[in-house]
Enzyme design. Structure first.
Site, PDB file in Angstrom:
ATOM      1  CB  SER D 303      -0.890   0.034   1.253  1.00 45.03           C
ATOM      2  OG  SER D 303      -1.721  -1.098   1.317  1.00 45.03           O
ATOM      3  CG  HIS D 388      -5.605  -1.889   4.450  1.00 45.18           C
ATOM      4  ND1 HIS D 388      -6.289  -2.856   3.743  1.00 45.18           N
ATOM      5  CD2 HIS D 388      -5.042  -1.079   3.518  1.00 45.18           C
ATOM      6  CE1 HIS D 388      -6.132  -2.649   2.443  1.00 45.18           C
ATOM      7  NE2 HIS D 388      -5.380  -1.567   2.275  1.00 45.18           N
TER       8      HIS D 388
END
Lengths: 455, 455, 455, 455
Positions: D303, D388
């Site tokens: 990410s 997340h």
């Protein structure tokens, strides 16, 4: 009820191969590779091959797919030497049948005459991707037949099997559109040869609401069209190809179309040469379209006259020109006879006042070529004409500057011709053509040809 | 992307026929019907047949399907007389090849030896329902071969085509469950011969969560399994058939099963005789089940010993009985030798204290039958044993009173036997059996057979 | 691209349940079961429920499905007590909006007025089989509403959700035929109430080539039709029901039919009461059929007159009989007034010469009943008439002895009536009916009613 | 059993529109267009609308889709003015409920509080393409909410419906690969925002054998993923994004992978804002992958740290730097404080011997940012981290120069971070985060943050 475990569609057989095998081992040699493959083929034909056929066949297919061109030569040689009928046994069976032509002796002879190769191919077909690899194998083989006439028997075996396997009764017609899987769509891009597809936007336009594309598929090759045809739904019989191909062309409401223009038909597999689908495809697609769009009145192609330029250059010098109209025609012919047929030959036409005359003369010559130029004195010289006339279509209209692409100018001097399919006539046309080589044509085209003043 | 216009699934070919044709016209006669059909076949083989093949073929298929048994006789005769290879041409081709065995002459001979029938069948296959009708045609034909050995050539042609068409590479495995179409499910009811299905509730139980059914299908017969197999997921190797068939049996959570019991396998089409799928089906189903249920440890059948009673009655009199154990064995044998093997013969066993003895003796005889009774001194006499042993299974366990149905008692004296498929052994077993007729068996079964005291 | 891992179609939710859970533990009590379920529901509404919603929801659905009727009563009570809107907060929100009717206050009030139940149901819907269980839950609930008006709020929440979920835009029309999965077909057998299906052969005839069956489905219930309609394709407007239902009736070539007779329409889920699909289904099916069979001219029902016998017995005594035609009519009416309407009342009609008169009088009464008997003075008394007239159909023809089944004789005195759907008129008929209660009828039926001499 | 007559997949609603309507008539004006649309909406809410809902709804949808931005403003205004709840009736219902809080009064209040808009939207949804147009409508609406807070009620209505319609129970997970239809694939190209797809070859690589892509779909939008996720199957937890995106990267045998790297997740429809699918998608995809590839050990993202550069520039000046390690850190910070964070700031680092130090300091700062920088003192400042961590993942590893694209350098100073999903921990992590804002992190990352010497 779903079919069990279909293969991962991301993996074509070729790509799966590369992944499974990795780079070819440095130690491998053509001779050794072929030895291994032949050993697998031999096992496949034994008792054990009957039992573990699938696995053995897959191994053998992988081994074949790994061969380079040189190795394939060796392999084909061994298919001739080691997998042909046993001459002695065949001789005995033939004698037995000659002496006593019973059914039993006939069957024995049939068995003797069938090469072990054929059973080998049948067993190979059990493996993963078998059909695809065998079609590929025939393509490889065909390319070598010229130098190796002794391999004709291998070809005969494959062709025999393919005619059984790809029987029309097993094919299915499928419409291809933008909802079709990318796997199939990329084949169109790959195979389309008549009018090349320039990337996905071009493809997308060809599958839009006023276009149709249909293909014949075989269940064993669900992601591979065998043949496909591209159609534009338009108003009026089109003369020109380029507007049909323009990705920017506005989209017509298909319900308002009155003409279905078949502008491209493509056989996808060289390995299936001689197993023909084209005429069946056209007829079935015409039926589909009639059902979906009752307002359609005309079903016609926009075809190249692909042998015209060539004929004009090579053959026309031998033509006798009618006395009465010598000047312009002779001038035109001289151009091509001299320099080779080319687009520039047309461009050079001096002055606009002359061009119409040239256009007229060329049109007459072109019509004459389509109607009267023959191969062996029987069938038309033009290959596209042979295909559509054999299917029962008729020559309808000649279009000046119908295809202005480089290829179109070079081969057809820019002409296109429309072949019309009229369901009521196709069978009659077909038979007249098949039995008496009659070329069906419109009056217009006939008159044009008859005024060419060449014989 | 959907296939174009699939046929109405309510219409099987036979039913469509009846609807299209209505009752057979009174004026029709076998001779006239066959004349019409043969005329269609002849046209189909001409140029025109190539063009309008689909329509002509459909007409011919309809005409064939309308024939009664008497007319079919006439038709088969004409297939022999008029669609066999031309003897003269064949003779010349054979001579040419004998003289000069080139590839070209070989191909010529291959062409000469192939009867026109074969091309006829290929073209018929293009028509609607073609494959189904041809499979049916071979079924009709096979029934007449006994009286008409001269028709063996027709059979050879059909068998040759079917071996190509029904190549394993073209078949697909499909699970059949309660989500499957009624069209397919009613075939199971129709075809299942080993353990008859008594209506839809019975069928439903056989497709419940702890049962599995798989079939091989061909794309041209999507609603017709070629062969199917029924499996019960259970705990422990089952001895008895009836609990597996009981529609009222409680449903087990399949995830807790450790044994997959194959209790029935059915070939659906007599017309495909000799085109075998059975061994491939079992192996592939075992792989499927292993993947879906990793806890499965045993893959085994619950099979009848279908030739046992017959053997006991007819063959055993010739057996030599070992001197040492005469009494009970002789008593048992006498029963069967006298009255014909039957369930009642067992029931008559006088008194409970005797029964165990009888059971023991019969079990030994049965084991002996399975292990040692041979056909032509080589392969096992029992047909079910031949099938599973050839597939690489081994004889595992004999079960007294495993099948108490009328048929089970009459044929197998109530015995069932488990054949176990162990993937690690099947190929070895298969080869030992194929090459040396070795019968793979558990120690238990072997010992049982060895104590039968018959030789 | 296949959807990922569909559930095993052999497992309906109910059956899966039984398998997973086994028999209900002896120790369980209604109170404890409900306590566990409510606890799951509470967790489902928390933060954690948002995260592990699917698992929690599935557990809660299983817990609900295990409840017996007694426990469900307890559960519904708790849904009222503990999952209703918070009265105080709601009051405050209402006050705030009254004082200051801004959008923000409106939204706050909307939120306050929505019971937590509704979010609970939405979250339950995430679990396996959620939609099916919730539809079942409403069925359970509806059966208790009579005694528990305080549960109307639960019903309102479920109905609100179902109207959103089962929006016409989400339903799809599917043809049901013999190629449909047994899972769906067994639903037809289960649900069909108008003309019961007697086993699979009966069902098969109803799905044959000259029959059609269509259903509306929702994607979350792919194996459960919401509503289905059965149609016979016939020649001429049928009067009688029994020939349409006869499993032995010969199959007509559907292409020759000129009339589509809708002989049964079935709503499958009591739990979807008030979420109507019927009128949309008929209209869409008419469109389908017109497209597939252009020769169809008439789209009509063959319907029962299901309230006629009842009306004749209970209501007609109050009718005034016209002076001029007293004898026979009075005789007929007396029969029914006395003994209760029944088939036997008709059978007793003394002598064949009398019967035609009775038939005539009863027909007039029946027409009068359909046209003029009202509920609350406005809408027709007959429920079937209300349905079809509201859909825009018109009363076409009355058929004597059109339904001779026991139920048909008992309810409709054997009459059937045809409602005709003419696409050009349905919208106008519908509006006239909806706005002014106009009953559309043929002249024939109108005249019949006007000669009944009852007022 | 096929669904009846699916729409032509070449026609998206937008394109169909263009074709049906042609260019907007010159005479049309925003006011007139909206008047026509509102009239359709009003009719749709009447009795007639219930009957002819589908047609009316389709007309209204077309009318809406034709509106330009200016006209939409007018339309939204009228949705507020004319389709809001009737204030008076609502007031009375609120009073009644306050006085007497019965179920009946509650239901009445619920009905009064629901704006007519909501029923309007439900009916619009019946038309062709209804769901798609309504999702589009909310997108249009959301863009205007800033200036028009009074339209919040429209948004609340649409959001309420969408939460019902797009309930997880109605979505299905679908794998997207090269066998997926071009219609869906072109959406990926269109929507992917994290790592743009550069044409079909790039797309093809992302769908190859060692890549996976899954999306959630809704049955009413079968050709439109709602959200999709892209995964690389690799060996070892990857640090860098670019190698995963390289179209020329060699294809790995997926069976040898031990790590599934989620490198992109994309919500496709702005109009579905607030209807979240992301966490459910990740969890379900992890389950799928575990089943298909049992050797996978790690499920993790690669990410961006998308708010890092921004934070460093704007927020860090306020940070207190620990006394003990001033020099280099201060130097680094000064760079960013001065010039704005940028890739060039890093490149300028003078000399290789300095770079490692800078890298170290930046890594510490980045870890500190992820762990400790908060919004409102509670949730992490970084939006990707919030997503997340809320899903139950934990911060695992920071990667220097993990994303060297222009965007990666600009936003994340080139850093990537891996969030790991460990199924055993996600629920616990999620709850600790949701209830106490606990940030789950590896020791490594925690130590790094703790050495940043900033507070």
């Amino acid at each position: 009820m779903a079919k069990v475990r279909p293969a991962d569609p991301a993996l074509s057989f070729q790509r799966m191969l590369r992944m499974l095998i990795g780079p070819r081992p440095a130690a491998s040699s053509p001779r050794r590779d072929v030895r291994k493959l032949v050993a697998l083929c031999e096992t496949l034909l034994t008792e054990r091959g009957e039992f573990s056929g699938r696995r053995l066949a897959t191994d053998a297919l992988l081994a074949y797919a790994m061969l380079d061109a040189e190795s394939r030569e060796l392999f084909f040689d061994r298919l001739v030497k080691e997998f042909s009928p046993a001459t002695d046994a065949l001789g005995r069976a033939a004698d037995a049948y000659r002496t006593d032509p019973t059914q039993a002796n006939l069957i024995r002879l049939q068995n003797a005459v069938e090469p072990p190769r054929q059973e080998l191919f049948r067993r190979l077909n059990q493996g993963e991707g078998g059909t695809a690899v065998l079609v590929e194998m025939r393509k490889h083989l065909l390319a070598t037949l010229g130098k190796h006439p002794e391999r004709a028997g291998i070809d005969a075996d494959l062709a025999h099997l393919f005619r059984s396997w790809f029987n029309r009764g097993f094919l299915f017609l499928q419409r291809i559109d933008w909802g079709t899987s990318a796997l199939i769509l990329e084949r169109l891009v790959e195979y389309e040869a008549v009018h090349q597809i320039n990337g996905w936007p071009d493809l997308r336009r060809r599958l839009d609401a006023d276009r149709r594309c249909y293909g014949f598929f075989h269940p064993a090759l669900p992601n591979q069209p065998l043949i496909f045809i591209e159609i534009a739904l338009v108003q009026g019989l089109p003369a020109k190809v380029q507007p049909l191909l323009d990705p920017q062309a506005p989209v017509l409401d298909p319900a308002t179309a009155d003409c279905a223009a078949f502008y491209s038909i493509t056989n996808c597999h060289e390995g299936l040469r001689g197993v023909s689908f084209g005429n069946m495809l056209i007829k079935q697609v015409v039926e589909e379209l009639r059902r979906d769009f009752p307002r359609l009145k005309t079903f016609a192609t926009v075809s190249p006259v692909s042998g015209f330029a060539d004929w004009l250059t090579k053959t026309s010098p031998a033509l006798t020109i009618d006395e009465r109209r010598p000047t312009l025609l002779r001038k035109v012919l001289d151009k091509f006879r001299g320099a080779g047929a080319s687009a520039s030959a047309i461009d050079e036409a001096d002055g606009p006042e002359v061009a119409p005359g040239i256009q007229r003369e060329l049109s007459r010559l072109c019509a004459s070529y389509l109607m009267y130029a023959k191969r062996d004195g029987k069938l038309p010289l033009d290959p596209v004409a042979r295909f559509h006339l054999a299917n029962g279509a008729r020559l309808e209209r000649l279009n000046w500057m119908g295809d202005t692409s480089a290829a179109g100018l070079a081969r057809s001097l820019g002409f296109t011709v429309n072949y019309v399919y009229r369901l009521a006539d196709v069978e009659r046309n077909h038979e007249a053509y098949a039995n008496a080589h009659v070329v069906a044509a419109s009056n217009e085209l006939r008159h044009l040809a008859d005024r060419s003043f060449v014989v």
